[in-house]
Motif scaffolding. Sequence first.
Motif, short mmCIF file in Angstrom:
data_model
loop_
_atom_site.label_atom_id
_atom_site.label_comp_id
_atom_site.label_asym_id
_atom_site.label_seq_id
_atom_site.Cartn_x
_atom_site.Cartn_y
_atom_site.Cartn_z
N CYS A 206 -16.04 53.73 14.46
CA CYS A 206 -17.37 54.33 14.45
C CYS A 206 -17.77 54.63 12.99
CB CYS A 206 -17.35 55.58 15.33
SG CYS A 206 -18.89 56.50 15.47
N TRP A 207 -17.97 55.88 12.63
CA TRP A 207 -18.26 56.22 11.23
C TRP A 207 -17.21 55.61 10.31
CZ3 TRP A 207 -15.50 59.00 7.53
CH2 TRP A 207 -16.23 59.43 6.41
N GLY A 208 -15.95 55.65 10.73
CA GLY A 208 -14.87 55.11 9.93
C GLY A 208 -14.87 53.59 9.85
N GLY A 209 -15.49 52.92 10.82
CA GLY A 209 -15.57 51.46 10.75
C GLY A 209 -16.39 51.00 9.56
N ARG A 210 -17.50 51.68 9.31
CA ARG A 210 -18.29 51.37 8.12
C ARG A 210 -17.49 51.63 6.86
NH1 ARG A 210 -21.09 54.80 4.73
NH2 ARG A 210 -22.69 53.80 3.43
N ILE A 211 -16.72 52.72 6.85
CA ILE A 211 -15.93 53.07 5.67
C ILE A 211 -14.88 52.00 5.36
CG2 ILE A 211 -14.30 54.76 4.74
CD1 ILE A 211 -17.27 55.66 4.75
N VAL A 212 -14.34 51.36 6.37
CA VAL A 212 -13.35 50.29 6.14
C VAL A 212 -13.94 49.20 5.26
CG1 VAL A 212 -12.04 48.42 7.23
CG2 VAL A 212 -11.99 50.71 8.22
N TRP A 213 -15.14 48.75 5.59
CA TRP A 213 -15.79 47.72 4.76
C TRP A 213 -16.00 48.22 3.34
CZ3 TRP A 213 -16.37 42.90 6.61
CH2 TRP A 213 -16.47 42.69 7.99
N THR B 219 -27.62 42.43 13.38
CA THR B 219 -26.95 42.86 12.14
C THR B 219 -25.52 42.32 12.08
OG1 THR B 219 -26.12 44.98 13.01
CG2 THR B 219 -28.34 44.96 12.09
N VAL B 220 -24.90 42.21 13.24
CA VAL B 220 -23.56 41.59 13.29
C VAL B 220 -23.67 40.12 12.91
CG1 VAL B 220 -21.60 41.01 14.76
CG2 VAL B 220 -22.74 43.21 15.03
N GLU B 221 -24.67 39.45 13.43
CA GLU B 221 -24.87 38.03 13.11
C GLU B 221 -25.20 37.84 11.63
OE1 GLU B 221 -27.92 37.16 15.89
OE2 GLU B 221 -26.54 37.16 17.63
N HIS C 49 -24.42 49.59 1.92
CA HIS C 49 -23.79 49.41 3.23
C HIS C 49 -22.99 48.12 3.21
CE1 HIS C 49 -25.72 52.90 4.93
NE2 HIS C 49 -26.89 52.48 4.50
N PRO C 50 -22.16 47.87 4.24
CA PRO C 50 -21.32 46.67 4.23
C PRO C 50 -22.05 45.38 3.92
CG PRO C 50 -20.58 48.13 5.96
CD PRO C 50 -21.82 48.76 5.37
N ALA D 193 -12.15 46.97 10.99
CA ALA D 193 -13.28 47.87 11.21
C ALA D 193 -13.71 47.80 12.67
CB ALA D 193 -14.44 47.48 10.30
N TRP D 194 -13.60 48.93 13.36
CA TRP D 194 -14.01 49.01 14.75
C TRP D 194 -15.44 49.56 14.82
CZ3 TRP D 194 -10.31 48.02 18.78
CH2 TRP D 194 -8.98 47.84 18.34
N TYR D 195 -16.36 48.73 15.24
CA TYR D 195 -17.76 49.07 15.50
C TYR D 195 -18.37 50.04 14.48
CZ TYR D 195 -14.71 51.91 18.61
OH TYR D 195 -13.67 52.65 19.14
N GLY D 196 -18.26 49.64 13.22
CA GLY D 196 -18.87 50.42 12.14
C GLY D 196 -20.22 49.85 11.75
N ARG D 197 -21.18 50.72 11.50
CA ARG D 197 -22.52 50.31 11.11
C ARG D 197 -22.48 49.38 9.90
NH1 ARG D 197 -26.18 53.88 8.25
NH2 ARG D 197 -24.50 55.39 8.47
N LEU D 198 -23.29 48.32 9.91
CA LEU D 198 -23.26 47.31 8.87
C LEU D 198 -24.42 47.43 7.89
CD1 LEU D 198 -22.21 44.34 11.15
CD2 LEU D 198 -20.79 45.45 9.41
#
Length: 287
Positions: free
Chosen positions: A165-172, A229-231, A202-203, A186-191
């Motif tokens: 979640c929040w941490g998924g974005r942080i991974v990127w 955004t994933v695409e 952002h990522p 990254a698990w379902y982090g905002r891109l």
Amino acid sequence: MHEELLSLLPRSEFTRRGFVVTSLATGFALAVQPVTAETVTTDTDGLEAGEVKITTADGEMPAYRAMPAKGDKFPVVLVVQEIFGVHEHIKDICRRFAKLGYLAVAPELYARQGDVSKLTEFPEILKIVATVPDSQVMSDLDATVAWAKKSGKGDTSKLAVTGFCWGGRIVWLYAAHSKDVKAGVAWYGRLTSAVDDLHPKHPLDLVTSLKAPVLGLYGAEDMGIPNDTVEMMQAALKETKQPSEIVLYPKTPHGFHADYRPSYRKTEADDGWNRLQAWFKQHGVSP
């Protein structure tokens, strides 16, 4: 989950005022109670697990760490919290990694801003989370790596990072920041989203800056992370020939790995966990 609403909040000024949170929450965050019947609980048999203090530039930050009780030089995994902070689910993930032979550590990255585990209303949680600067998070993760190295138990030449979640974005972001990290999941982090002074990139803005390969795990029915955004991220990775990849699970919501919440999807969560282990092994950070 509700991380996408962060971009709708007013810009927050950040002033260092010391650490508000000096010890970790016990149990699950109040906002996610009651937990579901599928909640996974990993025991501490054969492990050394519990709270530690990590020295940062301006004080001590609480964190949870778990590792095998015997041995040393364990590969290190940074576990980056969900929007709810380092509560029982994040601690349990650390124990799962420890059972596999890792030293896993989850720092409380909102420690200066507030204790979200005690809040029940999402708008109140979001107000705190919106004041956490990306630069602070990168520095705190660097301090966590330094702590793991100094402990004598962690082999930081085998460093991985995962977050939810929040941490998924942080991974990127951390994969673009750190020259030491070898792999990220990254698990379902905002891109992508609106930017502000505390969250300047952002990522999607950092694709060409990635220093480590990231595996992204996303749900096609995530209401907060649109498929387009994933695409866009998949296309950017392909165009720049980055070794990172994204898996988009059909008919799957946000938070599908969170076994303590109704969003949990066991099949996709198990598949993602298996992919994580294979990704870490592929990039040289397995035990």
